[in-house]
Design an enzyme around this catalytic site. Structure first.
Site, PDB file in Angstrom:
ATOM      1  CE  LYS A 133      41.162  38.762  40.956  1.00  0.00           C
ATOM      2  NZ  LYS A 133      41.952  39.975  41.204  1.00  0.00           N
ATOM      3  CD  GLU A 187      43.423  48.419  38.817  1.00  0.00           C
ATOM      4  OE1 GLU A 187      44.262  47.514  38.676  1.00  0.00           O
ATOM      5  OE2 GLU A 187      42.223  48.196  39.075  1.00  0.00           O
ATOM      6  CD  GLU A 231      40.796  39.782  44.703  1.00  0.00           C
ATOM      7  OE1 GLU A 231      40.324  40.570  43.866  1.00  0.00           O
ATOM      8  OE2 GLU A 231      40.243  39.545  45.798  1.00  0.00           O
ATOM      9  CD  GLU A 367      35.164  43.341  46.319  1.00  0.00           C
ATOM     10  OE1 GLU A 367      35.866  43.555  45.303  1.00  0.00           O
ATOM     11  OE2 GLU A 367      35.454  42.497  47.189  1.00  0.00           O
TER      12      GLU A 367
END
Length: 385
Positions: A133, A187, A231, A367
């Site tokens: 990733k 987050e 992911e 996104e």
């Protein structure tokens, strides 16, 4: 105790502001700055700085500020002269205050076409097995005809997303005009309260929609998306592996849940644990976890190298950490996303997307565009750039 809105209204550029679902902090002045790289690790330098200012009988001091994405860039950490705490936001307000000033320019870095080509390069690296990733970011430069009202933008961010972690950090400036990092991160990288440790990694996203039926379908599709679940799993695996040597009774849900902000849906996993060694601070845990695959990729070294190769700008504090740590080791650190650096009449916004096998370059571009909306709406815009 004053309401959050009181501290939010009292914020002025040059101060440090941080709000979480648990508390709100406003800090002013500089009692002592944490020294730059040199003797000892960053947690050691912070601990030494806090010991230097501790005084018997006074409230335990704390360090506040921001840490960059790259560990070879300087952090902005200091012991403030004055600190006030209060309760978190009470509720959301979807209507931002109008931001005065004519918008005179937008400049994407890189432009959308080059970003798509960057994602294609990243996908090529994934096929070789070099990476599992990589997170690729882009920036958006916005120019106003007058200086940005930083306090107003911060109020819009916090009131629109009261469950996010709103923040404003004073940054060094080469001019008389202040320079500020501000944002509303969804987050939580890590918090520590006594021996209790909490982290809430996010990975896998979808934009919100004003139509409730469409919005619900987007959330349902995200929760069922094979690409996004893979992911997310990479991020959780990395976080758990990093925390396990420090924690016992590590509680990891079997699968992700949905977390929403005003602009985005995210796949979310809330992980809790109990520290084996109570001397390990929130900042030590944060530096062990940073950067997670949610903002870098995996393996981390290869992902960092690919980011430097593909991204045409220095991330600086974007995708780093912002928060606080006190002399007892308690603290909160969040990932520096949904943010902008503001100086005079200019803002630089940042947004990134996680690239894994099966990613579609145009979808990843969309996104990042959706993630820009958090900051764009806070300054009174809703443009797709």
């Amino acid at each position: 105790m004053p309401r959050t809105s009181d501290l939010l209204g009292e914020y002025e550029p040059g101060s440090f502001f941080f709000t979480s679902p648990a508390r709100t902090l406003l800090a002013r002045g500089v009692r002592l700055e944490v020294p730059g790289p040199g003797a000892g690790s960053l947690p050691d330098r912070v601990a030494a700085t806090l010991r230097e200012v501790e005084e018997p009988g006074l409230p335990r001091p704390l360090v506040v500020g921001a840490i960059p994405f790259r560990d070879d860039r300087p952090a902005r950490l200091l012991v403030p002269a004055a600190v006030r705490w209060t309760t978190p936001p009470a509720g959301a307000s979807s209507v931002p205050e109008p931001v005065r000033g004519i918008f005179t320019g937008f400049g994407p870095v890189p432009d959308p076409g080059d970003y798509v080509r960057g994602v294609e390069r990243a996908l090529d690296k994934l096929t070789t097995g070099e990476l599992k990733k990589i997170v690729l970011a882009r920036a958006l430069d916005v120019t106003l005809g007058r200086p940005v009202d930083v306090g107003q933008v911060l109020r819009n961010l916090v009131r629109r997303d009261p469950q996010a972690y709103g923040y404003a950090v004073d940054l060094p400036s080469r001019t008389a005009a202040p320079r500020t990092l501000l944002g509303a991160s969804p987050e939580l990288l890590v918090s520590r309260a006594g021996r209790r440790v909490t982290t809430n990694p996010l990975a896998g996203s979808a934009p919100r929609d004003p139509d409730p039926a469409v919005d619900r379908e987007r959330a349902r599709s995200l929760l069922a998306s094979d690409k996004d679940l893979r992911e997310h799993a990479l991020v959780i695996e990395s976080v758990v592996e990093a925390l396990r040597p420090y924690c016992r009774d590590l509680s990891v849900p079997a699968g992700p849940s949905l977390l929403s902000t005003a602009s985005m849906w995210h796949l979310s996993t809330r992980i809790t644990g109990v520290l084996d060694d109570p001397a390990v601070t929130s900042l030590e845990l944060a530096t062990v976890l940073h950067p997670t695959p949610a903002v870098c990729g995996t393996p981390a070294v290869a992902a960092r190298r690919a980011i430097e190769e593909i991204e045409p700008f220095d991330r600086g504090l974007y995708a780093g950490l912002v928060g606080w740590c006190d002399a007892a080791g308690d603290g909160e650190w969040v990932v520096t996303i949904r943010c902008a650096e503001v100086a005079d009449h200019r803002l630089r916004l940042f947004a990134g997307a996680g690239i894994v096998a099966g990613s579609v370059p145009e979808t990843e571009l969309a996104e990042t565009t959706a993630k820009f909306r958090t900051m764009l709406r806070a300054v009174g815009l809703d443009h797709d750039r």
